[in-house]
Motif scaffolding. Structure first.
Motif, PDB file in Angstrom:
ATOM      1  N   VAL A 101       0.804  -1.431   0.156  1.00 59.41           N
ATOM      2  CA  VAL A 101      -0.273   0.052   0.085  1.00 59.41           C
ATOM      3  C   VAL A 101       1.334   0.883   0.124  1.00 59.41           C
ATOM      4  O   VAL A 101       1.249   1.993  -0.422  1.00 59.41           O
ATOM      5  CB  VAL A 101      -0.722  -0.036   0.768  1.00 59.41           C
ATOM      6  N   ASP A 102       1.632   0.845   0.849  1.00 54.47           N
ATOM      7  CA  ASP A 102       2.807   2.469   0.432  1.00 54.47           C
ATOM      8  C   ASP A 102       3.442   2.245  -0.736  1.00 54.47           C
ATOM      9  O   ASP A 102       3.910   3.793  -0.876  1.00 54.47           O
ATOM     10  CB  ASP A 102       3.777   2.099   1.863  1.00 54.47           C
ATOM     11  N   ARG A 103       3.819   1.490  -0.813  1.00 50.12           N
ATOM     12  CA  ARG A 103       4.675   1.509  -2.487  1.00 50.12           C
ATOM     13  C   ARG A 103       4.075   2.358  -3.251  1.00 50.12           C
ATOM     14  O   ARG A 103       4.050   2.549  -4.319  1.00 50.12           O
ATOM     15  CB  ARG A 103       4.752   0.023  -2.897  1.00 50.12           C
ATOM     16  N   VAL A 104       2.488   1.853  -3.453  1.00 53.79           N
ATOM     17  CA  VAL A 104       1.392   2.813  -4.337  1.00 53.79           C
ATOM     18  C   VAL A 104       1.121   4.010  -4.046  1.00 53.79           C
ATOM     19  O   VAL A 104       1.502   5.216  -4.921  1.00 53.79           O
ATOM     20  CB  VAL A 104      -0.098   2.169  -4.333  1.00 53.79           C
ATOM     21  N   HIS A 105       0.805   4.726  -2.674  1.00 52.31           N
ATOM     22  CA  HIS A 105       1.394   5.588  -2.283  1.00 52.31           C
ATOM     23  C   HIS A 105       2.319   6.354  -2.888  1.00 52.31           C
ATOM     24  O   HIS A 105       2.193   7.641  -3.452  1.00 52.31           O
ATOM     25  CB  HIS A 105       1.180   6.633  -1.122  1.00 52.31           C
ATOM     26  N   ARG A 106       3.693   6.186  -2.894  1.00 48.90           N
ATOM     27  CA  ARG A 106       5.303   6.333  -2.983  1.00 48.90           C
ATOM     28  C   ARG A 106       4.963   6.744  -4.606  1.00 48.90           C
ATOM     29  O   ARG A 106       5.617   7.598  -4.950  1.00 48.90           O
ATOM     30  CB  ARG A 106       5.907   5.536  -2.631  1.00 48.90           C
ATOM     31  N   THR A 107       4.291   5.846  -6.208  1.00 45.45           N
ATOM     32  CA  THR A 107       4.411   5.737  -7.181  1.00 45.45           C
ATOM     33  C   THR A 107       4.093   6.743  -7.338  1.00 45.45           C
ATOM     34  O   THR A 107       4.364   7.479  -9.206  1.00 45.45           O
ATOM     35  CB  THR A 107       4.185   4.352  -7.772  1.00 45.45           C
ATOM     36  N   ILE A 108       2.668   7.205  -6.611  1.00 50.67           N
ATOM     37  CA  ILE A 108       2.407   8.636  -7.352  1.00 50.67           C
ATOM     38  C   ILE A 108       2.497   9.871  -6.957  1.00 50.67           C
ATOM     39  O   ILE A 108       2.622  10.824  -7.666  1.00 50.67           O
ATOM     40  CB  ILE A 108       0.920   7.991  -6.181  1.00 50.67           C
ATOM     41  N   ASP A 109       2.934   9.601  -5.863  1.00 50.32           N
ATOM     42  CA  ASP A 109       3.306  11.028  -5.170  1.00 50.32           C
ATOM     43  C   ASP A 109       4.536  11.127  -6.336  1.00 50.32           C
ATOM     44  O   ASP A 109       5.676  12.198  -6.481  1.00 50.32           O
ATOM     45  CB  ASP A 109       4.264  10.487  -3.765  1.00 50.32           C
ATOM     46  N   GLY A 110       5.492   9.935  -6.461  1.00 50.46           N
ATOM     47  CA  GLY A 110       6.462  10.206  -7.041  1.00 50.46           C
ATOM     48  C   GLY A 110       6.675  10.741  -8.539  1.00 50.46           C
ATOM     49  O   GLY A 110       7.226  11.476  -9.553  1.00 50.46           O
ATOM     50  N   TYR A 111       5.736   9.951  -9.083  1.00 56.01           N
ATOM     51  CA  TYR A 111       5.056  10.256 -11.014  1.00 56.01           C
ATOM     52  C   TYR A 111       4.676  12.162 -10.787  1.00 56.01           C
ATOM     53  O   TYR A 111       5.071  12.813 -11.557  1.00 56.01           O
ATOM     54  CB  TYR A 111       3.533   9.897 -11.095  1.00 56.01           C
ATOM     55  N   LEU A 112       3.749  12.214  -9.619  1.00 55.78           N
ATOM     56  CA  LEU A 112       3.660  13.657  -9.658  1.00 55.78           C
ATOM     57  C   LEU A 112       4.775  15.036  -8.919  1.00 55.78           C
ATOM     58  O   LEU A 112       5.033  16.249  -9.896  1.00 55.78           O
ATOM     59  CB  LEU A 112       2.872  13.856  -8.173  1.00 55.78           C
ATOM     60  N   ARG A 113       5.541  14.846  -8.464  1.00 55.23           N
ATOM     61  CA  ARG A 113       7.004  15.335  -8.314  1.00 55.23           C
ATOM     62  C   ARG A 113       8.090  15.307  -9.561  1.00 55.23           C
ATOM     63  O   ARG A 113       8.184  16.177  -9.730  1.00 55.23           O
ATOM     64  CB  ARG A 113       7.766  14.522  -7.112  1.00 55.23           C
ATOM     65  N   TYR A 114       7.838  14.784 -10.081  1.00 57.45           N
ATOM     66  CA  TYR A 114       8.476  14.653 -11.459  1.00 57.45           C
ATOM     67  C   TYR A 114       7.608  15.198 -12.204  1.00 57.45           C
ATOM     68  O   TYR A 114       8.284  16.328 -12.744  1.00 57.45           O
ATOM     69  CB  TYR A 114       8.527  12.923 -12.283  1.00 57.45           C
ATOM     70  N   ALA A 115       6.467  15.054 -12.759  1.00 57.75           N
ATOM     71  CA  ALA A 115       5.948  15.949 -13.114  1.00 57.75           C
ATOM     72  C   ALA A 115       5.907  17.735 -12.930  1.00 57.75           C
ATOM     73  O   ALA A 115       6.443  18.306 -13.338  1.00 57.75           O
ATOM     74  CB  ALA A 115       4.312  15.538 -13.766  1.00 57.75           C
ATOM     75  N   GLU A 116       5.382  17.516 -11.257  1.00 55.27           N
ATOM     76  CA  GLU A 116       6.322  19.141 -11.088  1.00 55.27           C
ATOM     77  C   GLU A 116       7.428  19.620 -11.341  1.00 55.27           C
ATOM     78  O   GLU A 116       7.381  21.239 -11.754  1.00 55.27           O
ATOM     79  CB  GLU A 116       5.615  19.183  -9.767  1.00 55.27           C
ATOM     80  N   HIS A 117       8.758  19.450 -11.176  1.00 57.33           N
ATOM     81  CA  HIS A 117       9.525  19.809 -11.599  1.00 57.33           C
ATOM     82  C   HIS A 117      10.699  19.842 -12.822  1.00 57.33           C
ATOM     83  O   HIS A 117      11.665  19.586 -12.644  1.00 57.33           O
ATOM     84  CB  HIS A 117      10.833  18.392 -10.033  1.00 57.33           C
ATOM     85  N   HIS A 118       9.790  18.402 -13.231  1.00 55.14           N
ATOM     86  CA  HIS A 118      10.738  18.507 -15.370  1.00 55.14           C
ATOM     87  C   HIS A 118       9.358  18.464 -15.993  1.00 55.14           C
ATOM     88  O   HIS A 118       9.164  17.602 -16.821  1.00 55.14           O
ATOM     89  CB  HIS A 118      10.921  17.231 -15.047  1.00 55.14           C
ATOM     90  N   GLN A 119       8.525  19.478 -16.090  1.00 55.02           N
ATOM     91  CA  GLN A 119       7.661  19.873 -16.994  1.00 55.02           C
ATOM     92  C   GLN A 119       8.410  19.290 -18.080  1.00 55.02           C
ATOM     93  O   GLN A 119       7.289  18.830 -19.001  1.00 55.02           O
ATOM     94  CB  GLN A 119       6.756  21.391 -16.392  1.00 55.02           C
ATOM     95  N   ALA A 120       8.997  20.609 -18.588  1.00 53.68           N
ATOM     96  CA  ALA A 120       8.646  19.601 -20.380  1.00 53.68           C
ATOM     97  C   ALA A 120       9.050  18.738 -20.691  1.00 53.68           C
ATOM     98  O   ALA A 120       8.987  18.116 -21.726  1.00 53.68           O
ATOM     99  CB  ALA A 120      10.225  21.095 -20.574  1.00 53.68           C
ATOM    100  N   ALA A 121       9.874  18.000 -20.064  1.00 54.87           N
ATOM    101  CA  ALA A 121      10.856  16.904 -19.789  1.00 54.87           C
ATOM    102  C   ALA A 121       8.901  15.996 -19.988  1.00 54.87           C
ATOM    103  O   ALA A 121       8.738  14.534 -21.180  1.00 54.87           O
ATOM    104  CB  ALA A 121      11.640  15.935 -19.225  1.00 54.87           C
ATOM    105  N   TYR A 122       8.462  15.905 -19.014  1.00 51.41           N
ATOM    106  CA  TYR A 122       7.188  15.051 -18.640  1.00 51.41           C
ATOM    107  C   TYR A 122       6.241  15.251 -19.761  1.00 51.41           C
ATOM    108  O   TYR A 122       5.260  14.866 -20.313  1.00 51.41           O
ATOM    109  CB  TYR A 122       6.338  15.777 -17.626  1.00 51.41           C
TER     110      TYR A 122
END
Length: 233
Positions: A101-122
């Motif tokens: 369960v924690d891994r699913v939360h981490r996956t979604i949070d990590g995905y969002l962090r990447y999109a937020e901080h690397h917008q052009a690449a995303y």
């Protein structure tokens, strides 16, 4: 006996290889530097607009150096996309030491962090690149498969799931892509709120899968309060 004649052939071979190893390290560092420059160049300028002369001038390197490492402008662009994808997968698919369960939360949070901080690449990854680029789209599809596998493993403990579950999770991740593109363009929600929202929509997807495929039970956190698991048989 000549000085150094007691050095074995293998030792001489190892010694000779060390400068080449250092050269390789420098080459890898130089290649990584060019990819980092390329990320910035392609962030705000379309692929077709930038010529190799433009790229070389803005990167302040000889054009031949880019050809040496990447063979062509397309090779350079694909290397940039693949590098961005590698970062996204690392952000989203880690946390192997966590419970499912924690891994699913981490996956979604990590995905969002990447999109937020690397917008052009995303944007490049999820939009399929420049125009209709089948190779870039294949890279994007690979990212989707990694995320689907990560969610399946977290939810069901295995990546080998029924087709209805794979299609449902793929539909969910496609929805996540659209939501993230809108979010980074209009960041009216904070990342924590976005994460909670996407977790809830994932829970709804897992419940729908269970209705159609009772053998794939939704994890307890995905269940609505007071709704028991269906009986087997």
């Amino acid at each position: 006996m000549r000085p150094g004649s007691n050095v074995s052939t293998s030792q001489r071979r190892d010694a000779a290889s060390r400068p080449r190893a250092r050269g390789t390290e420098r080459s890898l560092a130089r290649r990584a530097e060019l990819i980092d420059i390329g990320r910035k160049l392609f962030a705000d300028t379309s692929y077709d607009t930038l010529s190799m002369d433009d790229i070389a001038r803005q990167a302040q390197v000889a054009k031949g150096l880019i050809y040496y490492y990447f063979q062509s402008k397309r090779g350079y662009y694909l290397a940039i996309v693949e590098d961005a994808v590698s970062d996204l997968v690392t952000f989203a698919a880690g946390g192997l030491d966590l419970d499912p369960v924690d891994r699913v939360h981490r996956t979604i949070d990590g995905y969002l962090r990447y999109a937020e901080h690397h917008q052009a690449a995303y944007r490049t990854i999820v939009s399929g690149g420049v125009g209709f680029d089948t190779e870039v789209q294949a890279i994007r599809d690979g990212v989707r498969e990694v995320i689907v596998d990560t969610i399946a493993e977290g939810a069901y403990g295995t990546r080998e799931i029924a087709p209805v579950a794979r299609v449902a999770l793929l539909s969910w991740i496609c929805g996540v892509e659209g939501a993230c593109l809108d979010w980074i363009a209009r960041p009216v929600l904070d990342r924590e709120t976005m994460c909670r929202l996407l977790v809830k929509t994932l829970g709804a997807t897992l419940r729908a899968v269970e209705e159609m495929e009772p053998g794939l039970r939704a994890p307890a956190p995905a269940r609505r309060p007071g709704v028991p698991a269906p009986r087997e048989g």
